[in-house]
Design a protein around this motif. Structure first.
Motif, PDB file in Angstrom:
ATOM      1  N   TYR A 345      -5.380  -0.823   5.994  1.00 20.22           N
ATOM      2  CA  TYR A 345      -6.174  -0.980   4.199  1.00 20.22           C
ATOM      3  C   TYR A 345      -6.593  -0.169   4.305  1.00 20.22           C
ATOM      4  O   TYR A 345      -6.906   0.089   3.057  1.00 20.22           O
ATOM      5  N   ALA A 346      -7.734   0.002   5.092  1.00 25.76           N
ATOM      6  CA  ALA A 346      -8.271   1.380   4.594  1.00 25.76           C
ATOM      7  C   ALA A 346      -7.323   2.772   4.297  1.00 25.76           C
ATOM      8  O   ALA A 346      -7.818   3.371   3.310  1.00 25.76           O
ATOM      9  N   LEU A 347      -6.685   2.729   5.272  1.00 23.74           N
ATOM     10  CA  LEU A 347      -5.819   4.265   5.096  1.00 23.74           C
ATOM     11  C   LEU A 347      -4.961   4.142   3.655  1.00 23.74           C
ATOM     12  O   LEU A 347      -4.877   4.778   2.810  1.00 23.74           O
ATOM     13  N   ALA A 348      -4.472   2.270   3.104  1.00 24.35           N
ATOM     14  CA  ALA A 348      -3.380   2.240   2.065  1.00 24.35           C
ATOM     15  C   ALA A 348      -4.899   2.979   0.717  1.00 24.35           C
ATOM     16  O   ALA A 348      -4.785   3.374  -0.334  1.00 24.35           O
ATOM     17  N   LEU A 349      -6.219   2.019   0.771  1.00 29.54           N
ATOM     18  CA  LEU A 349      -7.197   2.772  -0.348  1.00 29.54           C
ATOM     19  C   LEU A 349      -6.869   4.370  -0.310  1.00 29.54           C
ATOM     20  O   LEU A 349      -7.789   4.292  -1.248  1.00 29.54           O
ATOM     21  N   LEU A 350      -7.340   5.320   0.608  1.00 31.37           N
ATOM     22  CA  LEU A 350      -7.208   6.860   0.828  1.00 31.37           C
ATOM     23  C   LEU A 350      -5.821   7.339   0.345  1.00 31.37           C
ATOM     24  O   LEU A 350      -5.729   8.236   0.523  1.00 31.37           O
ATOM     25  N   GLY A 351      -4.987   6.241   0.171  1.00 33.44           N
ATOM     26  CA  GLY A 351      -3.416   6.274  -0.905  1.00 33.44           C
ATOM     27  C   GLY A 351      -2.682   7.154   0.353  1.00 33.44           C
ATOM     28  O   GLY A 351      -1.571   7.992  -0.381  1.00 33.44           O
ATOM     29  N   GLU A 352      -2.561   6.793   1.808  1.00 32.71           N
ATOM     30  CA  GLU A 352      -1.840   6.843   2.681  1.00 32.71           C
ATOM     31  C   GLU A 352      -1.119   5.322   3.191  1.00 32.71           C
ATOM     32  O   GLU A 352      -1.567   4.767   3.753  1.00 32.71           O
ATOM     33  N   PRO A 353      -0.847   4.979   2.524  1.00 39.92           N
ATOM     34  CA  PRO A 353       0.007   3.580   2.537  1.00 39.92           C
ATOM     35  C   PRO A 353       0.898   3.101   4.181  1.00 39.92           C
ATOM     36  O   PRO A 353       1.743   3.993   3.759  1.00 39.92           O
ATOM     37  N   ARG A 354       0.924   2.582   4.625  1.00 41.86           N
ATOM     38  CA  ARG A 354       2.066   2.706   5.985  1.00 41.86           C
ATOM     39  C   ARG A 354       2.483   1.419   5.803  1.00 41.86           C
ATOM     40  O   ARG A 354       1.709   0.073   6.272  1.00 41.86           O
ATOM     41  N   GLU A 355       3.770   1.553   6.737  1.00 43.51           N
ATOM     42  CA  GLU A 355       4.247  -0.130   6.954  1.00 43.51           C
ATOM     43  C   GLU A 355       3.691  -0.619   8.352  1.00 43.51           C
ATOM     44  O   GLU A 355       3.523   0.047   9.491  1.00 43.51           O
ATOM     45  N   PRO A 356       3.102  -1.924   8.256  1.00 43.15           N
ATOM     46  CA  PRO A 356       1.824  -2.665   9.444  1.00 43.15           C
ATOM     47  C   PRO A 356       2.751  -3.102   9.861  1.00 43.15           C
ATOM     48  O   PRO A 356       2.989  -4.264  10.625  1.00 43.15           O
ATOM     49  N   GLU A 357       3.175  -1.947  10.327  1.00 43.76           N
ATOM     50  CA  GLU A 357       3.802  -2.579  12.318  1.00 43.76           C
ATOM     51  C   GLU A 357       3.230  -2.676  13.254  1.00 43.76           C
ATOM     52  O   GLU A 357       3.862  -3.894  13.682  1.00 43.76           O
ATOM     53  N   ASP A 387      -4.275  -8.355   3.122  1.00 47.26           N
ATOM     54  CA  ASP A 387      -5.711  -6.884   2.448  1.00 47.26           C
ATOM     55  C   ASP A 387      -4.651  -6.224   2.927  1.00 47.26           C
ATOM     56  O   ASP A 387      -3.750  -5.350   2.385  1.00 47.26           O
ATOM     57  N   ALA A 388      -4.452  -6.059   4.479  1.00 46.88           N
ATOM     58  CA  ALA A 388      -3.434  -5.018   4.446  1.00 46.88           C
ATOM     59  C   ALA A 388      -1.488  -5.305   4.049  1.00 46.88           C
ATOM     60  O   ALA A 388      -1.168  -4.179   3.351  1.00 46.88           O
ATOM     61  N   PHE A 389      -1.313  -6.870   4.227  1.00 44.78           N
ATOM     62  CA  PHE A 389       0.273  -6.825   3.893  1.00 44.78           C
ATOM     63  C   PHE A 389       0.062  -6.714   2.347  1.00 44.78           C
ATOM     64  O   PHE A 389       0.862  -6.281   1.196  1.00 44.78           O
ATOM     65  N   GLY A 390      -0.682  -7.575   1.664  1.00 47.14           N
ATOM     66  CA  GLY A 390      -0.635  -7.437   0.033  1.00 47.14           C
ATOM     67  C   GLY A 390      -1.052  -5.898  -0.277  1.00 47.14           C
ATOM     68  O   GLY A 390       0.103  -5.560  -1.277  1.00 47.14           O
ATOM     69  N   GLU A 391      -1.948  -5.000  -0.376  1.00 44.83           N
ATOM     70  CA  GLU A 391      -2.049  -3.469  -0.488  1.00 44.83           C
ATOM     71  C   GLU A 391      -0.476  -2.903  -0.508  1.00 44.83           C
ATOM     72  O   GLU A 391      -0.250  -1.770  -1.243  1.00 44.83           O
ATOM     73  N   TYR A 392       0.037  -3.104   1.238  1.00 42.71           N
ATOM     74  CA  TYR A 392       1.078  -1.813   1.429  1.00 42.71           C
ATOM     75  C   TYR A 392       2.216  -2.251  -0.100  1.00 42.71           C
ATOM     76  O   TYR A 392       3.102  -1.886  -0.202  1.00 42.71           O
ATOM     77  N   ARG A 401      10.052 -10.249   3.989  1.00 42.19           N
ATOM     78  CA  ARG A 401       9.324 -10.227   4.976  1.00 42.19           C
ATOM     79  C   ARG A 401       7.826  -9.891   5.049  1.00 42.19           C
ATOM     80  O   ARG A 401       7.257 -10.919   4.783  1.00 42.19           O
ATOM     81  N   HIS A 402       7.466  -8.780   3.903  1.00 38.57           N
ATOM     82  CA  HIS A 402       6.071  -8.595   3.487  1.00 38.57           C
ATOM     83  C   HIS A 402       5.514  -9.746   2.766  1.00 38.57           C
ATOM     84  O   HIS A 402       4.285 -10.104   2.780  1.00 38.57           O
ATOM     85  N   ALA A 403       6.652 -10.332   2.065  1.00 42.42           N
ATOM     86  CA  ALA A 403       5.419 -10.999   0.692  1.00 42.42           C
ATOM     87  C   ALA A 403       6.190 -12.477   1.627  1.00 42.42           C
ATOM     88  O   ALA A 403       4.615 -13.117   1.018  1.00 42.42           O
ATOM     89  N   ALA A 404       6.672 -12.845   2.331  1.00 47.38           N
ATOM     90  CA  ALA A 404       7.189 -13.622   2.991  1.00 47.38           C
ATOM     91  C   ALA A 404       6.010 -14.299   4.101  1.00 47.38           C
ATOM     92  O   ALA A 404       4.543 -14.963   3.855  1.00 47.38           O
ATOM     93  N   VAL A 405       4.788 -12.911   4.395  1.00 45.85           N
ATOM     94  CA  VAL A 405       3.945 -12.785   5.317  1.00 45.85           C
ATOM     95  C   VAL A 405       2.934 -13.544   4.379  1.00 45.85           C
ATOM     96  O   VAL A 405       1.422 -13.828   4.281  1.00 45.85           O
ATOM     97  N   VAL A 406       2.592 -12.620   3.425  1.00 46.72           N
ATOM     98  CA  VAL A 406       1.059 -12.644   2.268  1.00 46.72           C
ATOM     99  C   VAL A 406       1.478 -13.712   1.559  1.00 46.72           C
ATOM    100  O   VAL A 406      -0.054 -14.730   1.586  1.00 46.72           O
ATOM    101  N   ALA A 407       2.522 -14.714   1.364  1.00 43.55           N
ATOM    102  CA  ALA A 407       2.254 -15.995   1.331  1.00 43.55           C
ATOM    103  C   ALA A 407       2.241 -17.265   2.369  1.00 43.55           C
ATOM    104  O   ALA A 407       1.125 -18.250   1.520  1.00 43.55           O
ATOM    105  N   LYS A 408       2.781 -17.075   3.608  1.00 45.62           N
ATOM    106  CA  LYS A 408       2.317 -17.365   4.573  1.00 45.62           C
ATOM    107  C   LYS A 408       0.459 -17.717   4.586  1.00 45.62           C
ATOM    108  O   LYS A 408       0.010 -18.703   5.015  1.00 45.62           O
ATOM    109  N   LEU A 409       0.366 -16.261   4.751  1.00 44.64           N
ATOM    110  CA  LEU A 409      -1.033 -16.236   5.134  1.00 44.64           C
ATOM    111  C   LEU A 409      -1.851 -16.692   4.437  1.00 44.64           C
ATOM    112  O   LEU A 409      -2.836 -17.206   3.885  1.00 44.64           O
TER     113      LEU A 409
END
Length: 557
Positions: A345-357, A387-392, A401-409
């Protein structure tokens, strides 16, 4: 007009430990200097590369008992004497105090067996007062508190105290009979694979089980090595007898093992000496904590919108530690979803979003575990994963699958909300921290279905403000007031008169909350205080409140 430091480290022995306290000020202005404070804070993350953590009576007691040869021993004993409460216990009142109290008492009893100086009477008096507190303990229905390895720690300390007192020690509380500890020790002796999370509390194993376990320290830069990122666990590893197979006459293989053991011992000693050099003597529960500290600190600052440049070295330290299995808080600890998600999440806010593998290994059917094999569950860990999946998703679009995780959480967090609107969590004793994490994540990424839960959280915060404008579980604190304000400012939608009055009163209190030390509210084997993270939360709340209240940048409030 300038602002003095909101928080400053105290020298061990002068303010009863490595911690933070607020500074007295005659004039207060939280305008442009909040950004200056943030810049200073970020620079400090590089200046203190291991992180800043308060001293722990529990961990200090373990090192006093296990490593009296270590530099700073007298300072550690003095720390235990100085931090004993009037009622004989250590750390906060309530059930969270039992573990540090047991550790401090056992350490003082061990020291009494070694000490024949004029301070013997002082040690004996402190130990007697601590024993009296333990014997008088009343255990409530909520016992035990949800802290790591508590059933093993309590059983091991009671057995040690019983040995000092020739079998006349305090009896174990409910559920602490020692059966689980005996099973763990038998497992270690058997040579079976060791759960990595157990290494952080290796001091519970005892010398023989530790020696038989085959656990090796984790190498660190500078020729150092730590066991479970813990001074107590590292001291216990050193105190264990060497592998009997490495003795004379066992052949060349034994000589190699003996040489390797000697090298590892030297590396662990260097680690412990480095901890002492940074603290003055008293010990924290975990060190280093660089990724944990940097992820949380930068997240609080950037989420609040404080204009601060982050050095490339800090960004790289978050990026380089991430991998497909996640990242750990410290050397020798297992990778965990909490640290991994906040780094992402911090990386995304710093302009480096990464796939949350690195988070996928922690996914369960309904939520994410903090680490694999976790006993229990954490709402704040899952809020950070959200936060991590949502910001990504927001920045990169993501996949189904990312959207599914957000809804599940989001659904899982809504189901874990208390009836009065707050959340509680195993990694922080204050519901204001958990509520801020969950409500803000749901407000950002939980969608329309989460509006009711977020509104209930805001109403709970509004309804629990203290008369002086603060918030807090046991008493009003700057840290908890910052979390409450962040909930109102980042999750509150209906900004009516009641909301504004609460924010204004909280802001006034936060500016004035500058006398006394900040308490330890974060949960490890003992409660602890991550200094930079708390400073970042306070600065973020001040900045958000100034914007919301439209306070001029060059004006005192």
């Amino acid at each position: 007009m300038s602002v003095d430091r909101l928080f400053t480290l105290t020298k061990p022995g002068t303010e009863a430990g490595v911690g933070i306290r607020t500074e007295r000020r005659v004039e207060i202005d939280a305008g442009a200097d909040v950004a200056a404070e943030a810049r200073e804070l970020v620079a400090g993350l590089l200046a203190e590369p291991w992180g800043q953590v308060s001293a722990s009576p529990y961990e200090t007691g373990r090192v006093v008992s296990l490593a009296p040869w270590l530099t700073g021993h007298a300072e550690r004993v003095e720390f235990l004497l100085a931090t004993q409460r009037p009622d004989g216990g250590w750390s906060p009142a309530g059930d969270h105090a039992l573990v540090p109290t047991l550790s401090a008492v056992e350490a003082l009893l061990a020291e009494l067996g070694r000490d024949t100086s004029s301070g013997h009477a002082l040690l004996a008096k402190a130990a007697d007062r601590g024993l009296e507190a333990i014997w008088n303990w009343s255990f409530q229905a909520t016992w035990p508190p949800d802290t790591p390895a508590i059933e093993l720690i309590v059983a091991s300390l009671l057995a040690l105290i019983d040995g000092h007192l020739d079998g006349e020690g305090p009896k174990p509380p409910p559920g602490m009979s020692g059966a689980k500890l005996a099973a763990v020790r038998a497992w270690l002796v058997s040579g079976a694979p060791i759960p990595q999370k157990l290494v952080h509390a290796l001091e519970v194993a005892g010398p023989e089980a530790t020696a038989a376990s085959g656990i090796l320290p984790t190498p660190m830069p500078g020729g150092m090595a730590a066991v479970g990122a813990s001074p107590g666990a590292s001291a216990a590893w050193l105190a264990a007898p060497p592998d009997p197979g490495a003795g004379a006459g066992a052949g060349a293989g034994a000589e190699e093992r003996a040489a390797r053991r000697a090298g590892d011992e030297a590396a662990v000693r260097r680690y412990l000496e480095a901890v002492v050099a940074s603290s003055g003597g008293p010990m924290p529960c975990a060190l280093p904590i660089a990724v944990f500290e940097r992820g949380w600190t930068l997240s609080w600052l950037r989420r609040a919108g404080i204009p601060v440049d982050v050095p490339p070295e800090l960004v790289a330290s978050l990026r380089d530690g991430l991998g497909p299995e996640g990242v750990a808080t410290g050397p020798g600890l297992p990778a965990d979803a909490d640290t991994t998600s906040v780094a992402l999440y911090a990386l995304a806010l710093l302009g480096e979003p990464r796939e949350p593998e690195g988070l996928w290994p922690f996914e369960l059917e309904t939520h994410f575990c903090t680490w694999r094999g976790e006993e229990g569950m954490s709402p704040t860990t899952n809020a950070h994963v959200l936060d991590a999946f949502g910001e990504y998703l927001r920045r990169r679009g993501g996949e189904p699958r990312h959207a599914a995780v957000v809804a599940k959480l989001a659904a899982w967090l809504r189901d874990r909300q208390e009836v009065d609107g707050n959340w509680t969590d195993r990694w922080h004793v204050s519901p204001y921290y958990a509520t801020a994490c969950c409500a803000i994540a749901l407000r950002e990424f939980g969608g329309g279905k989460s509006a009711g839960a977020v509104g209930d959280a805001v109403n709970w915060v509004l309804g629990t403000q203290r008369e002086d404008g603060s918030w807090g579980r046991w008493e009003g604190t700057a840290e908890e007031t910052a979390y409450a304000l962040q909930t109102l400012l980042l999750a509150g939608a209906a900004r009516d008169g009641r909301w504004r009055e609460a924010v204004e009163r909280g802001y006034r209190h936060l500016l004035a909350a500058r006398d006394g030390r900040a308490p330890s509210l974060w949960v490890d084997k003992d409660l602890y205080l991550p200094v930079a993270i708390v400073r970042a939360a306070v600065l973020g709340a001040l900045h958000l409140a100034r914007r919301a209240l439209a306070i001029p940048e060059d004006d005192s409030y």
